[in-house]
Motif scaffolding. Structure first.
Motif, PDB file in Angstrom:
ATOM      1  N   SER A   1       0.863  -1.101  -0.088  1.00  0.00           N
ATOM      2  CA  SER A   1       0.060   0.141  -0.215  1.00  0.00           C
ATOM      3  C   SER A   1       0.759   1.257   0.038  1.00  0.00           C
ATOM      4  O   SER A   1       0.373   2.344  -0.658  1.00  0.00           O
ATOM      5  CB  SER A   1      -1.025  -0.091   1.079  1.00  0.00           C
TER       6      SER A   1
ATOM      7  N   GLN B   1      -4.639  -1.731   1.400  1.00  0.00           N
ATOM      8  CA  GLN B   1      -5.031  -2.810   0.481  1.00  0.00           C
ATOM      9  C   GLN B   1      -6.507  -3.248   0.388  1.00  0.00           C
ATOM     10  O   GLN B   1      -6.970  -3.530   1.458  1.00  0.00           O
ATOM     11  CB  GLN B   1      -4.011  -4.047   0.288  1.00  0.00           C
TER      12      GLN B   1
ATOM     13  N   ASN C   1      -5.863  -0.618  -4.172  1.00  0.00           N
ATOM     14  CA  ASN C   1      -5.394   0.182  -3.162  1.00  0.00           C
ATOM     15  C   ASN C   1      -6.287   1.314  -2.815  1.00  0.00           C
ATOM     16  O   ASN C   1      -6.708   2.275  -3.848  1.00  0.00           O
ATOM     17  CB  ASN C   1      -4.180   0.840  -3.368  1.00  0.00           C
TER      18      ASN C   1
END
Ligand code: PLP
Length: 402
Positions: free
Chosen positions: A78, A101, A261
Motif C-alpha cells: 500500500s 490494500q 489500494n
C-alpha cells in the motif's frame, strides 16, 4: 413452498451476460469488444512477463507462506501503490496520506464509500453520465441513498459536455461525494484537459464537495504512469482531503487477483490513527483481510527498480497496441467512406472507445456479425487485432448505412 419464493429475479449484469453470449457463440469469426480486459494481437489474455517472473520466484521461495495478511493488507504494497499514485507529494512528506490494500478497485470504492456513509454520514453521490455501470449500485449498497448524475458526454460533439458538468457541480449540495475518473474515463475515453480540471477543482473547493477519484487505468491513458496521475496529484496539491480508488487489474493484468489500494489524503496527520482504526473495523466486519498473491506481486515489482522498469515497458506495449488499433479502425472507416466523423476514435484515450453507434446499430453488429459490444456503443479497443479490424470496420459501415 420455499421461504425463498419471495425473492425476485434480478436483472442480468450486461457486461458479464455479453461475455457469456460471446463464449457460447460458435461462429468462427466472432469478435469480443465487450469485456474490459486487455487482449494481445492474437486476441488472447496476456500475463505480463514481469508478473510471470515474480510468480516463478514466489513459487520457489520457501520462506513465503499462507499466513493471514493484516486487516489493511501488506504495508509494502500500500505504501508503494500510494507513492505510485501521488509521486513525491507534499501529503506523503507531511505524513497525512496513506493507503490500504483492498479487493481491487471495486473494493477500494466500496470500503471508501462505506466509510464516508457510516463515519461522516454522507448520503449524496454524483457520478458522470455515463459512467462505469457499477458506481451507482456500489454506492447504494455502501449506504448512500441519494444518487445523482452530472452531465459529462455530449453526443453531438462526441466529447465532453464541460459546461454541463460544471453547472451540475455548482448545484451540488455541500459534502456531496463526486466520483471522478482519474484518467481514461470509462466508457467515453474522454478526459478533461488540465485547464478543465483546474476549473472542476475550483468549483468543488468553493462548494465543499468531496472528491472520490476512481483510478482504474493508470498507465493506460498515455502509456505513462506519471502523466496519468496528473489529476490526482493536482487535487492533492490544491489541498483537498480525498479518497482515490486504485486498481491494479488492468495495468498489471491481474484482474482475478483483486489487487487494489484505497489512498486516503487528509489535511492533518492527527486524524490518521482514528481513521485507520475505523477502516480496520469496517474491513474486519466485511471480509476480514485481503488476499496475498496479487498484492505481493505488485509490491515486489513496485519496490524493485529493475522490475519496475520492466513493468513500465509492458504498460507501454499495451498502450501502444491500443493506439495502433485506434488508428487502424479509423483509417478503415475513412477508406470505406462510412458516413459520420470518426476522429473521436483516435481522440479518445484508454482502453475504450465510445463509438456513438445507436442501440439498433449495436444490435445489428451483434446479431448479424457476431461482434459483441455494450448497448451504449462502447467498444474495447483491445478486442481488435490486425486480422479482425477490417471485418469490424465493414460491419460498422453496414450497420451505419443500412
Ligand atoms: N472503476 C472503473 C472506471 C472501471 O472501469 C473498473 C473496471 O472495469 C473498476 C473501477 C474496477 O475494477 P476492479 O474492481 O476489477 O479493479
Amino acid at each position: 413452498a420455499s421461504r425463498f419464493g419471495v425473492v425476485q429475479q434480478g436483472p442480468p449484469i450486461e457486461v458479464f451476460a455479453l461475455n457469456k453470449a460471446f463464449l457460447d457463440d460458435t461462429f468462427e469469426n466472432k469478435v469480443n469488444l465487450g469485456v474490459g480486459a486487455y487482449r494481445t494481437e492474437e486476441g488472447k489474455p496476456w500475463v505480463l512477463p514481469v508478473v510471470r517472473q515474480v510468480e516463478r520466484d514466489m513459487a520457489a521461495n520457501e520462506t513465503l507462506n499462507h499466513e493471514y495478511l493484516p486487516v489493511l493488507g501488506l504495508d509494502s504494497f500500500s505504501a508503494a501503490a500510494t507513492k505510485m499514485l501521488l509521486g513525491s507529494n507534499v501529503a506523503i512528506d507531511e505524513g497525512r496520506a496513506f493507503g490500504i490494500q483492498t479487493l481491487s478497485g471495486t473494493g477500494a470504492l466500496r470500503v471508501g464509500a462505506e466509510f464516508l456513509a457510516r463515519q461522516l454520514g454522507y448520503k449524496t453521490f454524483y457520478f458522470s453520465q455515463p459512467t462505469w455501470e457499477n458506481h451507482r449500485l456500489l454506492f447504494l449498497n455502501a449506504g448512500f441513498n441519494d444518487p445523482r448524475e452530472y452531465r459529462y458526454w455530449d453526443q453531438n460533439k462526441r466529447g465532453l459536455d464541460f459546461d454541463g458538468m460544471i453547472a451540475d457541480l455548482k448545484n451540488a449540495p455541500e459534502n456531496s461525494v463526486i466520483i471522478l475518473h482519474a484518467c481514461a474515463h470509462n466508457p467515453t475515453g474522454s478526459d478533461p484537459t488540465q485547464e478543465q480540471w483546474k476549473e472542476i477543482a475550483n468549483v468543488m473547493k468553493e462548494k465543499k464537495l468531496f472528491p472520490f477519484l476512481d483510478c482504474a487505468y493508470q498507465g493506460f491513458a498515455s502509456g505513462d504512469l506519471e502523466k496519468d496521475a496528473w489529476a490526482s496529484r493536482f487535487f492533492v496539491e490544491q489541498g483537498f482531503e480525498l479518497f482515490v480508488a486504485q486498481s491494479f487489474a488492468k495495468n498489471f493484468g491481474l484482474y482475478n487477483e483483486r489487487v487494489g489500494n484505497l489512498t486516503v489524503v487528509m489535511s492533518s496527520k492527527e486524524a490518521i490513527a482514528p481513521v485507520k482504526s475505523q477502516l480496520t473495523l469496517l474491513v474486519r466486519g466485511m471480509y476480514s483481510n485481503p488476499p496475498n498473491h496479487g498484492g505481493r506481486i505488485v509490491s515486489t515489482v513496485l519496490n524493485d527498480p529493475k522490475l519496475f522498469e520492466e513493468w513500465k515497458t509492458c504498460i507501454k506495449t499495451m498502450a501502444d497496441r491500443i493506439l495502433l488499433m485506434r488508428d487502424s479502425l479509423r483509417n478503415k472507416l475513412l477508406e470505406l467512406k462510412t458516413p459520420g466523423t470518426w476522429d473521436h476514435i483516435t481522440q479518445q484515450i484508454g482502453m475504450f472507445s465510445y463509438t456513438g453507434l445507436t442501440t439498433k446499430q449495436v444490435e445489428h453488429l451483434v446479431n448479424v456479425y457476431h461482434i459483441y459490444l455494450l448497448k451504449s456503443g462502447r467498444i474495447n479497443m483491445c478486442g481488435l487485432t490486425t486480422k479482425n479490424v477490417e471485418y469490424v470496420a465493414k460491419a460498422i459501415h453496414d450497420a451505419v448505412t443500412k
